[in-house]
Design an enzyme around this catalytic site. Structure first.
Site, PDB file in Angstrom:
ATOM      1  CD  GLU A  44      -0.900 -11.951  11.605  1.00  0.00           C
ATOM      2  OE1 GLU A  44      -1.397 -11.918  10.470  1.00  0.00           O
ATOM      3  OE2 GLU A  44       0.230 -12.414  11.827  1.00  0.00           O
ATOM      4  CG  HIS A  79      -4.395 -17.981   4.843  1.00  0.00           C
ATOM      5  ND1 HIS A  79      -4.909 -16.831   5.391  1.00  0.00           N
ATOM      6  CD2 HIS A  79      -3.183 -18.162   5.440  1.00  0.00           C
ATOM      7  CE1 HIS A  79      -4.044 -16.338   6.269  1.00  0.00           C
ATOM      8  NE2 HIS A  79      -2.995 -17.127   6.327  1.00  0.00           N
ATOM      9  CD  GLU A 129       0.877 -16.421   5.373  1.00  0.00           C
ATOM     10  OE1 GLU A 129      -0.193 -16.779   5.911  1.00  0.00           O
ATOM     11  OE2 GLU A 129       1.635 -15.588   5.854  1.00  0.00           O
TER      12      GLU A 129
HETATM   13 CO    CO Z   1      -1.392 -16.464   7.504  1.00  0.00          CO
END
Ligand code: CO
Length: 134
Positions: A44, A79, A129
């Protein structure tokens, strides 16, 4: 339950370097951090945008959940993440409201933050999240 702010919006991408190059070319932004999360099978990158962030998520291997997401949906919104001051209290509140939790207990996410995921079925079809920010 107090939400501090929108911590990040996560976008699933096939190739992280290509996505970063695209964001750089279109918006002139560069990542503030980049990290492999082996437990989730992802790499990420975080791009700071004002007081919030865009998180680009790329799969590390074909069995990772993000790889399965890409196979089903293609690249796109994955998300949203809210910053919370007290993750334990937030999870207890959500559980008391009958919300379906993916993570019943906090676990370690990117940046070594305590995080937990809430199932899309719990709220309007959006994978959510929670990130503890102290
Ligand atoms: Co995240």
């Amino acid at each position: 339950m107090l939400l501090l702010n929108l911590d990040h919006v996560a976008v699933a991408v096939r190739v992280l370097d290509e996505a970063l190059a695209l964001f750089s070319r279109l918006y002139g932004v560069s990542p503030s951090s980049r990290e492999v999360i082996e437990a989730d099978g992802v790499e990420e990158a975080m791009i700071l945008v004002g007081g919030s962030q865009v998180q680009l998520l790329a799969p590390r291997h074909p069995d990772s959940p993000v790889a399965r997401f890409l196979a089903r949906h293609g690249e796109g919104l994955h998300h949203i993440a809210f910053a919370v001051p007290d993750l334990d209290a937030a999870l207890a509140h959500l559980a008391s409201e009958g919300a379906e939790l993916i993570d019943r207990e906090p676990r370690r996410g990117g940046g070594d933050n305590r995080i937990a995921f809430v199932h899309p079925r719990a709220c309007a079809g959006v994978l959510t999240e929670l990130v503890e920010v102290r």
